[in-house]
Motif scaffolding. Structure first.
Motif, PDB file in Angstrom:
ATOM      1  N   UNK A 143       0.828  -1.206   0.000  1.00 41.20           N
ATOM      2  CA  UNK A 143       0.000   0.000   0.000  1.00 41.20           C
ATOM      3  C   UNK A 143       0.865   1.260   0.000  1.00 41.20           C
ATOM      4  N   UNK A 144       1.944   1.238   0.824  1.00 46.01           N
ATOM      5  CA  UNK A 144       2.758   2.442   0.983  1.00 46.01           C
ATOM      6  C   UNK A 144       4.036   2.384   0.133  1.00 46.01           C
ATOM      7  N   UNK A 145       3.899   1.807  -1.053  1.00 43.86           N
ATOM      8  CA  UNK A 145       5.028   1.794  -1.981  1.00 43.86           C
ATOM      9  C   UNK A 145       5.124   3.141  -2.696  1.00 43.86           C
ATOM     10  N   UNK A 146       6.282   3.416  -3.252  1.00 42.92           N
ATOM     11  CA  UNK A 146       6.481   4.685  -3.962  1.00 42.92           C
ATOM     12  C   UNK A 146       5.854   4.625  -5.353  1.00 42.92           C
ATOM     13  N   UNK A 147       5.387   5.778  -5.786  1.00 45.39           N
ATOM     14  CA  UNK A 147       4.760   5.847  -7.108  1.00 45.39           C
ATOM     15  C   UNK A 147       5.791   5.610  -8.204  1.00 45.39           C
ATOM     16  N   UNK A 148       5.312   4.973  -9.277  1.00 42.73           N
ATOM     17  CA  UNK A 148       6.133   4.708 -10.460  1.00 42.73           C
ATOM     18  C   UNK A 148       7.347   3.841 -10.146  1.00 42.73           C
TER      19      UNK A 148
ATOM     20  N   UNK B 247      10.981  -0.924   0.375  1.00 46.63           N
ATOM     21  CA  UNK B 247      11.603   0.324  -0.078  1.00 46.63           C
ATOM     22  C   UNK B 247      10.516   1.299  -0.506  1.00 46.63           C
ATOM     23  N   UNK B 248       9.514   1.421   0.420  1.00 44.60           N
ATOM     24  CA  UNK B 248       8.391   2.305   0.143  1.00 44.60           C
ATOM     25  C   UNK B 248       8.632   3.716   0.621  1.00 44.60           C
ATOM     26  N   UNK B 249       7.520   4.395   0.936  1.00 46.22           N
ATOM     27  CA  UNK B 249       7.613   5.797   1.330  1.00 46.22           C
ATOM     28  C   UNK B 249       8.142   5.971   2.740  1.00 46.22           C
ATOM     29  N   UNK B 250       8.122   4.891   3.543  1.00 48.79           N
ATOM     30  CA  UNK B 250       8.639   4.949   4.908  1.00 48.79           C
ATOM     31  C   UNK B 250       7.809   5.818   5.816  1.00 48.79           C
ATOM     32  N   UNK B 251       8.356   6.134   6.980  1.00 58.20           N
ATOM     33  CA  UNK B 251       7.674   6.997   7.945  1.00 58.20           C
ATOM     34  C   UNK B 251       8.710   7.570   8.898  1.00 58.20           C
ATOM     35  N   UNK B 252       8.294   8.607   9.585  1.00 55.70           N
ATOM     36  CA  UNK B 252       9.173   9.255  10.562  1.00 55.70           C
ATOM     37  C   UNK B 252       9.313   8.345  11.772  1.00 55.70           C
ATOM     38  N   UNK B 253      10.561   8.143  12.241  1.00 60.52           N
ATOM     39  CA  UNK B 253      10.813   7.212  13.347  1.00 60.52           C
ATOM     40  C   UNK B 253      10.113   7.645  14.635  1.00 60.52           C
ATOM     41  N   UNK B 254       9.768   8.922  14.737  1.00 60.13           N
ATOM     42  CA  UNK B 254       9.050   9.393  15.931  1.00 60.13           C
ATOM     43  C   UNK B 254       7.690   8.734  16.084  1.00 60.13           C
ATOM     44  N   UNK B 255       7.164   8.193  14.971  1.00 63.72           N
ATOM     45  CA  UNK B 255       5.837   7.567  14.998  1.00 63.72           C
ATOM     46  C   UNK B 255       5.923   6.038  15.063  1.00 63.72           C
ATOM     47  N   UNK B 256       7.110   5.515  15.384  1.00 62.58           N
ATOM     48  CA  UNK B 256       7.317   4.061  15.362  1.00 62.58           C
ATOM     49  C   UNK B 256       6.407   3.323  16.339  1.00 62.58           C
ATOM     50  N   UNK B 257       6.065   3.961  17.460  1.00 66.35           N
ATOM     51  CA  UNK B 257       5.191   3.323  18.440  1.00 66.35           C
ATOM     52  C   UNK B 257       3.724   3.616  18.159  1.00 66.35           C
ATOM     53  N   UNK B 258       3.445   4.792  17.628  1.00 68.00           N
ATOM     54  CA  UNK B 258       2.057   5.220  17.424  1.00 68.00           C
ATOM     55  C   UNK B 258       1.369   4.423  16.317  1.00 68.00           C
ATOM     56  N   UNK B 259       2.122   3.925  15.351  1.00 63.36           N
ATOM     57  CA  UNK B 259       1.477   3.241  14.218  1.00 63.36           C
ATOM     58  C   UNK B 259       0.798   1.948  14.653  1.00 63.36           C
ATOM     59  N   UNK B 260       1.142   1.425  15.881  1.00 59.56           N
ATOM     60  CA  UNK B 260       0.514   0.198  16.362  1.00 59.56           C
ATOM     61  C   UNK B 260      -0.735   0.478  17.202  1.00 59.56           C
ATOM     62  N   UNK B 261      -1.056   1.767  17.409  1.00 58.06           N
ATOM     63  CA  UNK B 261      -2.219   2.132  18.205  1.00 58.06           C
ATOM     64  C   UNK B 261      -3.473   2.012  17.344  1.00 58.06           C
ATOM     65  N   UNK B 262      -4.537   1.473  17.949  1.00 56.95           N
ATOM     66  CA  UNK B 262      -5.786   1.225  17.226  1.00 56.95           C
ATOM     67  C   UNK B 262      -6.341   2.536  16.657  1.00 56.95           C
TER      68      UNK B 262
ATOM     69  N   UNK C  83      10.764   0.228  12.296  1.00 56.62           N
ATOM     70  CA  UNK C  83      11.818   1.205  12.047  1.00 56.62           C
ATOM     71  C   UNK C  83      11.600   1.794  10.656  1.00 56.62           C
ATOM     72  N   UNK C  84      11.553   3.093  10.554  1.00 51.35           N
ATOM     73  CA  UNK C  84      11.281   3.724   9.267  1.00 51.35           C
ATOM     74  C   UNK C  84      12.121   4.949   9.020  1.00 51.35           C
ATOM     75  N   UNK C  85      12.208   5.298   7.742  1.00 52.24           N
ATOM     76  CA  UNK C  85      12.888   6.524   7.309  1.00 52.24           C
ATOM     77  C   UNK C  85      12.133   7.052   6.103  1.00 52.24           C
ATOM     78  N   UNK C  86      11.709   8.276   6.186  1.00 47.62           N
ATOM     79  CA  UNK C  86      10.884   8.868   5.130  1.00 47.62           C
ATOM     80  C   UNK C  86      11.624   8.833   3.802  1.00 47.62           C
ATOM     81  N   UNK C  87      10.943   8.292   2.764  1.00 49.27           N
ATOM     82  CA  UNK C  87      11.509   8.218   1.432  1.00 49.27           C
ATOM     83  C   UNK C  87      12.467   7.067   1.228  1.00 49.27           C
TER      84      UNK C  87
END
Length: 595
Positions: free
Chosen positions: A489-494, A530-545, A579-583
């Motif tokens: 779902x969160x893959x990069x375009x093209x 190797x998708x769009x990634x995310x900011x590491x500050x949100x590493x815990x929040x993404x598991x919240x319902x 663990x994520x890194x934007x881009x």
């Protein structure tokens, strides 16, 4: 360690005491020996003195006899013959006494025999010359010869007596020299022994003083421990008791009285008084346990109730173990605890378990409603929208068509939300049993469910060979389905998605954010994209319902998928870390314990 030290000190003191006693005995023996020698020396002197006395008596008697004989010869007076008659008896007595006194001296015995011969000869000459004198023939050659012979014999008697006296003096001198030599060493020896005894006593005193200091420290520690134990009894609501087996005597701690609702030591600690507090329904059971305790000298865990004087009912638990000391003395050390709070908490837990069971039943009812009653009107909405779109599409204005599209999107999102909620509720269930599962097959099943999306996006998914493990197959498949779907779902375009699923093993100490666990090694499965990634500050929040990092218009979803993943991993006693890194991309690492 301190008790071992004290034990060694006691052994040391016993050794010192034994040595001291031995030294005292040695001193006593030495003193007795020298006193005995001194007594023997005194006896030797007294014996020698008696021999001298008897010899002097004998010589004096002979002199008296000779003087009487001469006086009679000169004066012819018969009164001069009286000493001669009494001296004979005195000589015989002296000879007998000398024989007794010199029984242990063979040389003196020989001298006495010779002396007796000479005395007998001298007395015979006395008698011969006396008869010649009575016959008034003192001038005869025979009288003169006898007189001269008598004088010579008398001289030989004197010489023999002097010889015997000299022998006694020699014996006494040797005994004196020997005694002096021995007695001269006695003071120095006794002095050394006394010094040694004083040193031993000093050493004993120092050791006793040292032991007293240690005992003082230990007594202070024991006093502190006693107070600490008393406080511990009060805090933990337990009391201690001791049964002295041989004497059949009991001791109760102060807090055991308090547990019974009484003042410390307010009644005599015995079975009869204690049983008076026991609940009537438990008296027979406890009495039976006590009888077995007396018979087997052991008391396993037992439970019973007591009734305090204020009417409060308390639940007690008791346990005891036999202790036999080095002297064979038996004591049964027991502990009685008030577990009333535990019983009440257990009942509260049972009540809450019943409430939880009712909640689970209500949740099951909700699942049924969500899967049937809620979806039924939703299906009708979607059906009517489909018919409206098919039959009235040409008659609708542009605004109407826009409204229909929005209704379709909302109903579709509503269906996804209901499906995800059902899926999340299923992960809360723990009825599913762990079983040996082929993880590779479960991943392939998840890929099959996503085959259409994988094909559309031309995604590549590389999966390591993963060993079988104990797991809940349905949940593990859902875990990989959600994670792979998330990466797609969160893959990069093209850009065609590239996803890797790798496997390794990790020691518990190397698992991040895990401090205590009963497992030693974990299966480690890493899903990297190797998708769009995310900011590491949100590493815990993404598991919240219901938590979403992106707007619903940008990416579809309900915010439940990763919450489901976390719940599934926790159901397997594992951990999931993001663990994520934007881009750059995202990495999800799953740790499942090896059981």
């Amino acid at each position: 360690m301190p008790f071992k030290f004290i034990s060694n000190s006691e052994r040391f003191l016993k050794i010192i005491f034994g040595v001291s006693l031995f030294v005292v005995l040695v001193m006593g023996g030495v003193a007795y020996r020298y006193i005995k020698e001194l007594s023997n020396s005194i006896n030797d002197v007294q014996h020698n003195y008696q021999v001298h006395i008897e010899l002097e008596k004998m010589l004096s008697a002979l002199k008296d006899a000779e003087s009487g004989k001469r006086g009679f010869i000169i004066s012819q007076d018969s009164t001069f013959l009286l000493p001669l008659l009494s001296s004979n008896q005195q000589i015989e007595n002296s000879l007998e006494e000398l024989k007794k006194l010199t029984l242990k001296d063979p040389q003196q015995q020989e001298n006495i025999a010779e002396l007796k011969e000479k005395i007998d000869k001298s007395l015979a000459i006395f008698e011969k010359t006396l008869q010649l004198s009575i016959a008034n023939n003192p001038d005869s050659r025979e009288f003169i010869a006898g007189f001269r012979e008598g004088r010579q014999t008398m001289n030989s008697v004197r010489f023999k007596i002097n010889e015997m006296t000299a022998h006694e003096n020699d014996v006494l001198g040797l005994a004196k020299e020997k005694s002096v030599r021995r007695l001269s060493n006695a003071p120095m020896l006794l002095y050394y022994v006394l010094i040694l005894s004083l040193l031993i006593l000093l050493l004993t005193y120092l050791q006793i003083s040292k032991n007293l200091k240690v005992l003082k420290v230990k007594n202070e520690l024991l006093e502190t421990f006693k107070k600490s134990t008393t406080q511990s009894e009060v805090i933990s609501k337990h009391g201690n008791w001791i049964w002295h087996v041989e004497e059949d005597v009991y001791e109760y701690s102060d807090n055991l009285f308090r547990l019974l609702g009484e003042e410390p030591q307010s009644f005599e600690p015995n079975l009869e008084n204690y049983l008076s507090f026991v609940h009537p329904d438990d008296v027979e059971k406890l009495s039976e346990h006590v009888s077995q305790m007396i018979e087997h000298e052991d008391l396993p865990f037992i439970h019973y109730r007591i009734i305090q004087k204020n009417g409060s009912i308390k639940h007690f638990k008791a346990y005891a173990k036999i202790l036999v000391d080095a002297d064979g003395y038996k004591r049964l050390l027991g502990t009685t605890a008030d577990i009333t709070d535990e019983i009440e908490n257990y009942r509260l837990i049972e009540k809450r378990n019943l409430e939880l069971e009712r909640s689970n039943k209500e949740l099951s009812s909700f699942n049924y409603v969500a899967s049937h009653d809620l979806q039924e009107p939703l299906r009708k909405i979607q059906t009517f929208l489909s018919r409206l779109e098919d039959k009235e599409k040409d008659n609708l204005s542009n605004s109407g068509k826009l409204y229909i599209e929005r209704i379709k999107a909302s109903s579709s999102r509503m269906r996804s939300l209901i499906d995800d909620l059902l899926q999340f509720s299923r992960t809360n269930k723990s009825e599913e049993a762990l079983e040996d599962s082929n993880i590779n097959i479960l991943i392939e099943a998840a890929k099959t469910d996503l085959a259409e999306i994988i094909a559309d996006k031309k995604a590549r998914i590389i999966v390591d060979d993963i060993p079988s493990m104990r797991a809940i197959p349905f949940q593990i498949k859902q875990l990989f389905l959600n994670l792979l779907s998330n990466s797609l779902k969160y893959s990069r375009e093209n850009t065609s998605p590239f996803i890797t699923v790798s496997y390794s093993k990790t020691n518990a100490s190397d698992v991040p954010k895990v401090s205590h666990t009963k497992y030693n090694v974990f299966h480690t499965i890493t899903i990297m994209d190797k998708g769009i990634g995310f900011d590491q500050d949100y590493a815990e929040k993404i598991f919240v319902l219901f938590n979403r990092l992106h707007n619903k218009n940008e990416y579809s979803g309900t915010g439940i998928g990763l919450s489901i993943c976390k719940k599934i991993v926790e159901n397997h006693n594992g951990y999931i870390i993001a663990k994520g890194e934007v881009g750059v991309g995202a990495t999800f690492t799953i740790y499942l314990p090896i059981t």
